[in-house]
Design a protein around this motif. Sequence first.
Motif, PDB file in Angstrom:
ATOM      1  N   TYR A 128       5.356  87.325  33.650  1.00  0.00           N
ATOM      2  CA  TYR A 128       5.580  88.189  34.794  1.00  0.00           C
ATOM      3  C   TYR A 128       7.056  88.557  34.826  1.00  0.00           C
ATOM      4  O   TYR A 128       7.920  87.780  34.423  1.00  0.00           O
ATOM      5  N   GLY A 132      15.486  76.659  41.750  1.00  0.00           N
ATOM      6  CA  GLY A 132      15.241  75.397  41.064  1.00  0.00           C
ATOM      7  C   GLY A 132      13.811  74.932  41.082  1.00  0.00           C
ATOM      8  O   GLY A 132      13.482  73.904  40.475  1.00  0.00           O
ATOM      9  N   HIS A 133      12.938  75.685  41.773  1.00  0.00           N
ATOM     10  CA  HIS A 133      11.537  75.269  41.866  1.00  0.00           C
ATOM     11  C   HIS A 133      10.560  76.329  41.386  1.00  0.00           C
ATOM     12  O   HIS A 133       9.373  76.077  41.285  1.00  0.00           O
ATOM     13  N   GLY A 134      11.009  77.510  41.136  1.00  0.00           N
ATOM     14  CA  GLY A 134      10.073  78.549  40.731  1.00  0.00           C
ATOM     15  C   GLY A 134       9.093  78.860  41.845  1.00  0.00           C
ATOM     16  O   GLY A 134       9.387  78.726  43.039  1.00  0.00           O
ATOM     17  N   LEU A 135       7.903  79.256  41.458  1.00  0.00           N
ATOM     18  CA  LEU A 135       6.843  79.580  42.413  1.00  0.00           C
ATOM     19  C   LEU A 135       5.947  78.361  42.624  1.00  0.00           C
ATOM     20  O   LEU A 135       5.421  77.804  41.666  1.00  0.00           O
ATOM     21  N   TRP A 170       3.615  77.631  36.915  1.00  0.00           N
ATOM     22  CA  TRP A 170       4.714  78.556  36.668  1.00  0.00           C
ATOM     23  C   TRP A 170       5.947  77.843  36.128  1.00  0.00           C
ATOM     24  O   TRP A 170       6.261  76.726  36.526  1.00  0.00           O
ATOM     25  N   GLY A 171       6.649  78.515  35.233  1.00  0.00           N
ATOM     26  CA  GLY A 171       7.981  78.088  34.835  1.00  0.00           C
ATOM     27  C   GLY A 171       9.003  78.521  35.890  1.00  0.00           C
ATOM     28  O   GLY A 171       8.656  79.218  36.851  1.00  0.00           O
ATOM     29  N   LEU A 172      10.246  78.106  35.697  1.00  0.00           N
ATOM     30  CA  LEU A 172      11.289  78.405  36.685  1.00  0.00           C
ATOM     31  C   LEU A 172      11.926  79.776  36.501  1.00  0.00           C
ATOM     32  O   LEU A 172      12.675  80.230  37.353  1.00  0.00           O
ATOM     33  N   GLN A 204      -2.675  87.691  38.533  1.00  0.00           N
ATOM     34  CA  GLN A 204      -2.466  87.756  39.971  1.00  0.00           C
ATOM     35  C   GLN A 204      -1.531  88.905  40.304  1.00  0.00           C
ATOM     36  O   GLN A 204      -0.598  89.193  39.565  1.00  0.00           O
ATOM     37  N   LEU A 263      -2.804  78.124  38.174  1.00  0.00           N
ATOM     38  CA  LEU A 263      -1.714  78.791  37.456  1.00  0.00           C
ATOM     39  C   LEU A 263      -0.455  77.966  37.664  1.00  0.00           C
ATOM     40  O   LEU A 263      -0.046  77.722  38.805  1.00  0.00           O
ATOM     41  N   PHE A 315       1.018  90.475  43.168  1.00  0.00           N
ATOM     42  CA  PHE A 315       1.864  89.939  44.222  1.00  0.00           C
ATOM     43  C   PHE A 315       2.291  90.996  45.225  1.00  0.00           C
ATOM     44  O   PHE A 315       2.492  92.165  44.895  1.00  0.00           O
ATOM     45  N   PRO A 353       6.694  89.338  41.936  1.00  0.00           N
ATOM     46  CA  PRO A 353       6.486  89.373  40.483  1.00  0.00           C
ATOM     47  C   PRO A 353       5.406  90.375  40.109  1.00  0.00           C
ATOM     48  O   PRO A 353       4.452  90.579  40.859  1.00  0.00           O
ATOM     49  N   PHE A 357       5.527  84.545  49.045  1.00  0.00           N
ATOM     50  CA  PHE A 357       4.791  85.606  48.368  1.00  0.00           C
ATOM     51  C   PHE A 357       3.293  85.386  48.534  1.00  0.00           C
ATOM     52  O   PHE A 357       2.797  84.270  48.378  1.00  0.00           O
ATOM     53  N   LYS A 395      10.155  89.981  37.459  1.00  0.00           N
ATOM     54  CA  LYS A 395      10.480  90.079  38.883  1.00  0.00           C
ATOM     55  C   LYS A 395      11.860  90.699  39.073  1.00  0.00           C
ATOM     56  O   LYS A 395      12.858  90.193  38.573  1.00  0.00           O
ATOM     57  N   PHE A 425       9.097  85.255  34.335  1.00  0.00           N
ATOM     58  CA  PHE A 425       8.405  83.990  34.543  1.00  0.00           C
ATOM     59  C   PHE A 425       7.293  83.841  33.521  1.00  0.00           C
ATOM     60  O   PHE A 425       6.503  84.761  33.286  1.00  0.00           O
ATOM     61  N   LEU A 438       0.627  83.797  30.638  1.00  0.00           N
ATOM     62  CA  LEU A 438       1.011  85.094  31.172  1.00  0.00           C
ATOM     63  C   LEU A 438       2.523  85.162  31.340  1.00  0.00           C
ATOM     64  O   LEU A 438       3.186  84.148  31.587  1.00  0.00           O
ATOM     65  N   TYR A 495       2.404  81.581  48.043  1.00  0.00           N
ATOM     66  CA  TYR A 495       3.401  80.843  47.292  1.00  0.00           C
ATOM     67  C   TYR A 495       4.711  80.845  48.075  1.00  0.00           C
ATOM     68  O   TYR A 495       4.976  81.724  48.883  1.00  0.00           O
TER      69      TYR A 495
END
Lengths: 114, 114
Positions: free
Chosen positions: A36, B40-43, A104-106, B103, A102, B105, A44, B90, A38, A89, A34, B35
């Motif tokens: 997203y 630097g960490h994303g979700l 997630w990337g950064l 999802q 799920l 948010f 997001p 979130f 933001k 994302f 997926l 979340y």
Amino acid sequence: DQQVKQNSPSLSVQEGRISILNCDYTNSMFDYFLWYKKYPAEGPTFLISISSIKDKNEDGRFTVFLNKSAKHLSLHIVPSQPGDSAVYFCAASVNAGNNRKLIWGLGTSLAVNP
Amino acid sequence: DAGITQSPRHKVTETGTPVTLRCHQTENHRYMYWYRQDPGHGLRLIHYSYGVKDTDKGEVSDGYSVSRSKTEDFLLTLESATSSQTSVYFCATDARGAYTDTQYFGPGTRLTVL
């Protein structure tokens, strides 16, 4: 261990041109992907998704391509508009026990310049 | 989009104080998530719920607890806030009716622990 990697923290493109956002993953068990979007101070919002059994999904200006052999997916935005400026994302989904997880990337920050 | 609200939207508190964040949804979605987002960490998933009174831990659950006494409400509690819990939180929901993993948010809560 980052299972979903967005290697470009930022991207800048001109209005009307194509934006290409990339995402790499390491877990071959991921079966759904997926994207997203933001905006600042907002949550997001879902943009587009693709199942692992497909290699392309298109929705208006947005197209996601999946290359399973390379464990790579990309989001194409054509044409890019200033309102597309946001953080994007990439997320990947996998079975985790009796639930879905799920990952997630950064994120990649896209700036579309007028 | 699912109707998801979070309260408060902003909070400043002191180390050692308890804090409760509320997530409210109007879509009757079964799954709800908390979340945190940090540079630097994303979700990162803290806790999730798959039904009333049914909750489970995510990847960064230490120092947090959750409760879900009604379908529409999911509470996140920091029993004794620490500066490392300064973050944007979130809430998300997931209908899980169709196999989409999408999802939805909420707008987020910015928490600062001094």
